[in-house]
Structures are given as structure tokens and as C-alpha cells.
Design a protein around this motif. Structure first.
Motif, PDB file in Angstrom:
ATOM      1  N   LYS A   1      10.510  14.529  -3.373  1.00 33.15           N
ATOM      2  CA  LYS A   1      10.055  13.186  -3.023  1.00 33.15           C
ATOM      3  C   LYS A   1      10.860  12.139  -3.775  1.00 33.15           C
ATOM      4  CE  LYS A   1       5.694  10.607  -3.299  1.00 33.15           C
ATOM      5  NZ  LYS A   1       4.275  10.733  -3.672  1.00 33.15           N
TER       6      LYS A   1
ATOM      7  N   TYR B   1       6.955   6.669   5.456  1.00 37.61           N
ATOM      8  CA  TYR B   1       7.477   7.957   5.022  1.00 37.61           C
ATOM      9  C   TYR B   1       8.442   8.516   6.065  1.00 37.61           C
ATOM     10  CZ  TYR B   1       7.258  13.076   4.751  1.00 37.61           C
ATOM     11  OH  TYR B   1       7.570  14.407   4.722  1.00 37.61           O
TER      12      TYR B   1
ATOM     13  N   THR C   1      10.850   7.871  -4.051  1.00 39.21           N
ATOM     14  CA  THR C   1      10.088   6.667  -3.724  1.00 39.21           C
ATOM     15  C   THR C   1      10.915   5.427  -4.016  1.00 39.21           C
ATOM     16  OG1 THR C   1       8.061   7.856  -4.323  1.00 39.21           O
ATOM     17  CG2 THR C   1       7.894   5.472  -4.132  1.00 39.21           C
TER      18      THR C   1
ATOM     19  N   HIS D   1       1.830   6.489  -4.955  1.00 39.04           N
ATOM     20  CA  HIS D   1       2.927   7.215  -4.303  1.00 39.04           C
ATOM     21  C   HIS D   1       4.077   7.528  -5.259  1.00 39.04           C
ATOM     22  CE1 HIS D   1       1.331   7.557  -0.303  1.00 39.04           C
ATOM     23  NE2 HIS D   1       0.788   6.391  -0.507  1.00 39.04           N
TER      24      HIS D   1
ATOM     25  N   TRP E   1      10.014   7.684   0.619  1.00 36.38           N
ATOM     26  CA  TRP E   1       8.817   6.850   0.712  1.00 36.38           C
ATOM     27  C   TRP E   1       9.207   5.393   0.452  1.00 36.38           C
ATOM     28  CZ3 TRP E   1       3.890   8.782   1.758  1.00 36.38           C
ATOM     29  CH2 TRP E   1       3.792  10.167   1.797  1.00 36.38           C
TER      30      TRP E   1
ATOM     31  N   THR F   1       7.900   1.645   0.019  1.00 33.61           N
ATOM     32  CA  THR F   1       6.627   1.037  -0.377  1.00 33.61           C
ATOM     33  C   THR F   1       6.666  -0.478  -0.204  1.00 33.61           C
ATOM     34  OG1 THR F   1       7.301   0.761  -2.689  1.00 33.61           O
ATOM     35  CG2 THR F   1       6.230   2.847  -2.088  1.00 33.61           C
TER      36      THR F   1
END
Length: 184
Positions: free
Chosen positions: A11, A46, A13, A79, A64, A66
Motif C-alpha cells: 500500500k 483507491y 498512500t 488510511h 490510495w 486522499t
């Protein structure tokens, strides 16, 4: 018969103040182009991107995007958990977005593992190429901030696509180096 190797996934972000270019950066990473219409991100968005490492290992990046608005801050911060990489994005033509990096960084460090790869990304380089007076955050100032906090730093232009792919590659390399999840 050999079983196919499990594809690693991690992941990443994107965080930062509103209107610094996170959604455009996200779109460049995922689709290779800018979105036709830009709407402020509400909460998070996402996407999954397959990425080929130099030694032919396939990995999946969970990207991700945001929101930057204060009212979504608690959603955004959630997140960050389990992120292996975080892009902390600011606008080089708006000093206020750079001034908020310390607060963002504190939040990131509180909510992520100690080995998370964090990259400071100064966006909108294209705006200062022909009009240097628009630059409110000097390159040395940003480099010093990154050095002080032992972080990777880059300036890019999502609009002109300058160094966007390099930015993604650098993050993946840093994640692989710090987390030991990529084979060599």
C-alpha cells in the motif's frame, strides 16, 4: 509442476493539503495521464497498479489518493495504517502547503510502521519554469527539510509529466530496500 510465485502487494498512500496535485499524481501513476475533469477528492480513492521490478518480479501497488480538506483528516489518517509508502505532497507555489508538512509528518509517523518509506514531493514545477517569481518554496528549503527528517525528496510536474515515473520508481525501490519484501 511449479506453483506460480505469489505476487507481492503493498500500500502507498498520497497525503497533503488540498489542491497540491495528489489526484493528478494518482491519475498519472494509475492511468498515465491527467484526468479530463478534476473534482476534489472526498475521503479516499483507491486503485491497483501492477509494477514490474528490474529483476522481472511482479508486484501490485495499492495506491490510495486522499482528500486534503481538514474535515476529512481523520478518514485520511486511518488510511495511513499498514502503508509501506507515503507520498507527502506540497505545492511549490504555495508556501502554506509546505508549512503543513511537519504536521502531516507527525501524523504519518504516529500511524505507520517505523520502516515506512516517506517521500516529500514538491509538485507544480512546470509553473515556475517560465515564471520563477511564482516559486514560494525554494529547492534548498525543501531539501533541508527532507534531510533534517531523513526523507527522500523530489520536485516534479504532474502537469508536464516531469519525473513522475521516476518518483514512482524511487518509492518502490525505497520500499523494497526498507521492508525486504521484494526479491533480488
Amino acid at each position: 509442476m511449479d506453483m506460480p510465485e505469489e505476487i507481492k502487494q503493498f500500500k502507498i498512500t498520497l497525503v497533503g493539503n488540498t489542491q497540491v496535485g495528489k489526484t493528478n499524481l494518482f491519475s498519472r501513476f494509475v492511468q498515465g495521464k491527467l484526468p479530463k475533469v478534476i473534482y476534489p477528492t472526498i475521503g479516499v480513492e483507491y486503485a491497483l497498479k501492477q509494477y514490474q521490478l528490474s529483476h522481472n518480479q511482479q508486484i501490485n501497488l495499492q495506491l490510495w489518493d486522499t482528500a486534503g480538506q481538514e474535515r476529512y483528516r481523520q478518514i485520511i489518517l486511518q488510511h495511513l495504517k499498514k502503508a509501506k509508502g507515503v507520498y507527502l505532497v506540497y505545492d511549490i507555489t504555495k508556501k502554506a502547503t509546505f508549512d503543513q508538512l511537519e504536521e502531516w509528518l507527525d501524523n504519518i509517523r504516529q500511524l505507520t510502521d517505523p520502516d515506512v518509506a516517506i517521500m516529500i514531493v514538491g509538485n507544480k514545477l512546470d509553473k515556475v519554469v517560465d515564471n520563477y517569481e511564482l516559486r514560494e518554496v525554494q529547492l534548498e528549503q525543501a531539501k533541508n527539510f527532507a534531510d533534517l527528517h531523513n526523507l527522500t525528496f523530489m520536485e516534479i510536474s504532474v502537469y508536464s509529466d516531469e519525473d513522475v515515473e521516476k518518483c514512482l520508481t524511487k518509492m518502490v525501490e525505497e520500499i523494497c530496500n526498507t521492508s525486504q519484501i521484494c526479491q533480488k
